[in-house]
Design an enzyme around this catalytic site. Structure first.
Site, PDB file in Angstrom:
ATOM      1  N   ASP A   1      49.773  33.694  54.814  1.00 58.50           N
ATOM      2  CA  ASP A   1      49.936  32.594  55.446  1.00 58.50           C
ATOM      3  C   ASP A   1      51.373  32.708  56.082  1.00 58.50           C
ATOM      4  O   ASP A   1      52.109  33.399  55.794  1.00 58.50           O
ATOM      5  CB  ASP A   1      49.358  31.122  54.792  1.00 58.50           C
TER       6      ASP A   1
ATOM      7  N   CYS B   1      29.566  34.972  32.297  1.00 54.79           N
ATOM      8  CA  CYS B   1      28.254  34.734  32.002  1.00 54.79           C
ATOM      9  C   CYS B   1      27.217  35.566  31.117  1.00 54.79           C
ATOM     10  O   CYS B   1      26.382  35.529  30.384  1.00 54.79           O
ATOM     11  CB  CYS B   1      27.236  34.194  33.102  1.00 54.79           C
TER      12      CYS B   1
ATOM     13  N   HIS C   1      34.578  33.260  36.542  1.00 60.12           N
ATOM     14  CA  HIS C   1      33.141  32.788  36.868  1.00 60.12           C
ATOM     15  C   HIS C   1      33.186  31.961  38.364  1.00 60.12           C
ATOM     16  O   HIS C   1      32.483  32.595  39.146  1.00 60.12           O
ATOM     17  CB  HIS C   1      32.303  31.893  35.735  1.00 60.12           C
TER      18      HIS C   1
ATOM     19  N   CYS D   1      27.969  37.455  36.266  1.00 60.64           N
ATOM     20  CA  CYS D   1      29.306  37.605  36.131  1.00 60.64           C
ATOM     21  C   CYS D   1      29.782  38.070  34.931  1.00 60.64           C
ATOM     22  O   CYS D   1      28.815  37.824  33.768  1.00 60.64           O
ATOM     23  CB  CYS D   1      30.298  36.655  36.629  1.00 60.64           C
TER      24      CYS D   1
ATOM     25  N   ASP E   1      39.442  30.344  52.938  1.00 57.74           N
ATOM     26  CA  ASP E   1      40.368  30.573  51.617  1.00 57.74           C
ATOM     27  C   ASP E   1      40.462  29.116  51.006  1.00 57.74           C
ATOM     28  O   ASP E   1      40.439  28.301  51.703  1.00 57.74           O
ATOM     29  CB  ASP E   1      41.722  30.962  52.061  1.00 57.74           C
TER      30      ASP E   1
ATOM     31  N   CYS F   1      23.810  33.117  36.779  1.00 54.87           N
ATOM     32  CA  CYS F   1      25.059  34.100  37.284  1.00 54.87           C
ATOM     33  C   CYS F   1      24.966  35.405  36.557  1.00 54.87           C
ATOM     34  O   CYS F   1      24.817  35.354  35.209  1.00 54.87           O
ATOM     35  CB  CYS F   1      26.184  33.313  36.817  1.00 54.87           C
TER      36      CYS F   1
HETATM   37 ZN   LIG Z   1      29.304  33.394  35.920  1.00 57.79          ZN
END
Ligand SMILES: [Zn+2]
Length: 377
Positions: free
Chosen positions: A93, A310, A336, A307, A267, A305
């Protein structure tokens, strides 16, 4: 030209666009969410972890790197990519937003902004030329023009003067930019919540032919309907062959609604910030892991999820870590939340590909527990 926007498909149901943004450090699939790495790091995440969750681009803050460690040190390190060991695209930025929101005793002049560092009170000065010098030293793939983000609410006359100065500053940024072949400079459309001022800003800036355009000054406390209205009147004025970036937006509903209105990049610090106090985003809505009801819940944060968090850790364990102020707990919730938004954008892109983004929106909102006028995360 440092970057190129490639339009792949427009969603027949919603008008959202699927694209690819080609940069010197690789391709960004769009619409895209950019995790924020304020101090040249996405808080608690390593670059390897960001790659595991397949972040295509991250954002870093000019104001913070200017104050500490100083852009000359980053330049000597070989640029920001080398300094932080991230070889994918980076957007920086301009420092404008932080100068106006963080620092004390700022004084706005035509030349630039005088302010005091929020760290030690040192007197500092940022101008369009200085913002370009810093970002040229950082070597980001996409840099932002120095602008003033008017507060909300703000008087019409103030917003008008402010956006006209932002346009003059954008022109000076274009002049001062020393590396247009390997860094793309985006201009920022301002104009507060006034449609005619948004139009004025967009018209003046697009006539200068920047490689991309951002929409600034939204998500600053206004109602969501108003933000969507501003997007609807601004986005159609931006050139179709260039990326469009909605600054500071990252709640799941706003990512979907922004995509529907033709935005390509977003963002926000939201996923990382709320993760640090134990708030997570899941497919069935917001989940505050500190709550007592999770003390003996040995299931994953979000059963849907895939990820790292998880797959390997339970709600009970994460709750324990967060309550014990253990850094690992913050790392797990951060991982996560970022994965959740990156997955959301993968789902949005898939829905555009299949001409069903409005259906996807309906399903997601229902499941997440979102209704018109709700907080959004
Ligand atoms: Zn997750």
């Amino acid at each position: 030209m440092a970057i190129k926007y490639e339009l792949i498909k427009t969603c027949k149901q919603s008008g959202a666009r699927l694209g690819r943004i080609h940069t010197p450090h690789g391709v960004i699939d769009s619409p895209a969410f950019m995790p924020v790495g304020t101090q040249a790091t996405v808080k608690t995440m390593s670059p390897e972890e960001l790659k595991m969750m397949d972040a295509h681009i991250i954002l870093s803050n000019t104001y913070h790197l200017f104050i500490r460690p100083g852009h000359e040190i980053v330049r000597k390190a070989g640029g920001l990519h080398k300094f932080m060991n991230w070889d994918r695209p980076i957007l920086t930025d301009s420092g404008g937003f932080q100068v106006f929101s963080l620092s004390n005793m700022r004084k706005i002049k035509e030349e630039g902004v005088e302010f005091r560092s929020h760290l030690n009170g040192d007197k500092l000065f940022l101008s369009p030329e200085k913002a370009m010098e810093i970002q040229n030293a950082l070597g980001s793939d996409i840099m932002m023009a120095f602008d003033e983000c008017a507060p909300y609410p703000a008087e019409y006359d103030y917003v008008k003067k402010s956006l006209e100065r932002t346009t003059r500053w954008a022109e000076r940024c274009l002049q001062a930019h020393a590396r247009p072949q390997d860094q793309a400079l985006f201009a920022i459309v301002q104009g507060g919540m006034y449609e005619d001022l948004r139009r004025q800003s967009a018209t003046d800036l697009t006539s200068m032919d920047f490689p991309g355009y951002a929409i600034g000054g939204l998500s600053v406390g206004e109602p969501k309907d108003l933000m969507n209205k501003m997007l609807e009147s601004t986005v159609p004025l931006l050139p179709a062959g260039k990326p469009r970036y909605l600054m500071g937006v990252g709640s799941p509903d706003a990512l979907i609604d922004g995509s529907i209105r033709g935005i390509d990049m977003f963002d926000c610090v939201l996923p990382t910030r709320i993760a640090r106090n134990g708030t997570t985003m899941t497919s069935s809505g917001r989940l505050v892991i500190r709550n007592a009801k999770f003390a003996e819940d040995f299931g994953p944060l979000d059963p849907e999820c895939s990820c790292y968090t998880c797959k390997n850790y339970s709600r009970a364990y994460i709750r324990h870590l967060i309550k014990a102020d253990e850094t690992f707990g913050i790392r797990l919730t951060t991982y996560h939340n970022l994965h959740f938004l990156l997955q959301l954008m993968r789902d949005v892109r898939q829905a555009i590909m299949e001409d069903r983004l409005l259906d996807f929106r309906q399903d997601f909102f229902t499941k997440y527990g979102l209704f018109e006028g709700s907080r959004g995360f």
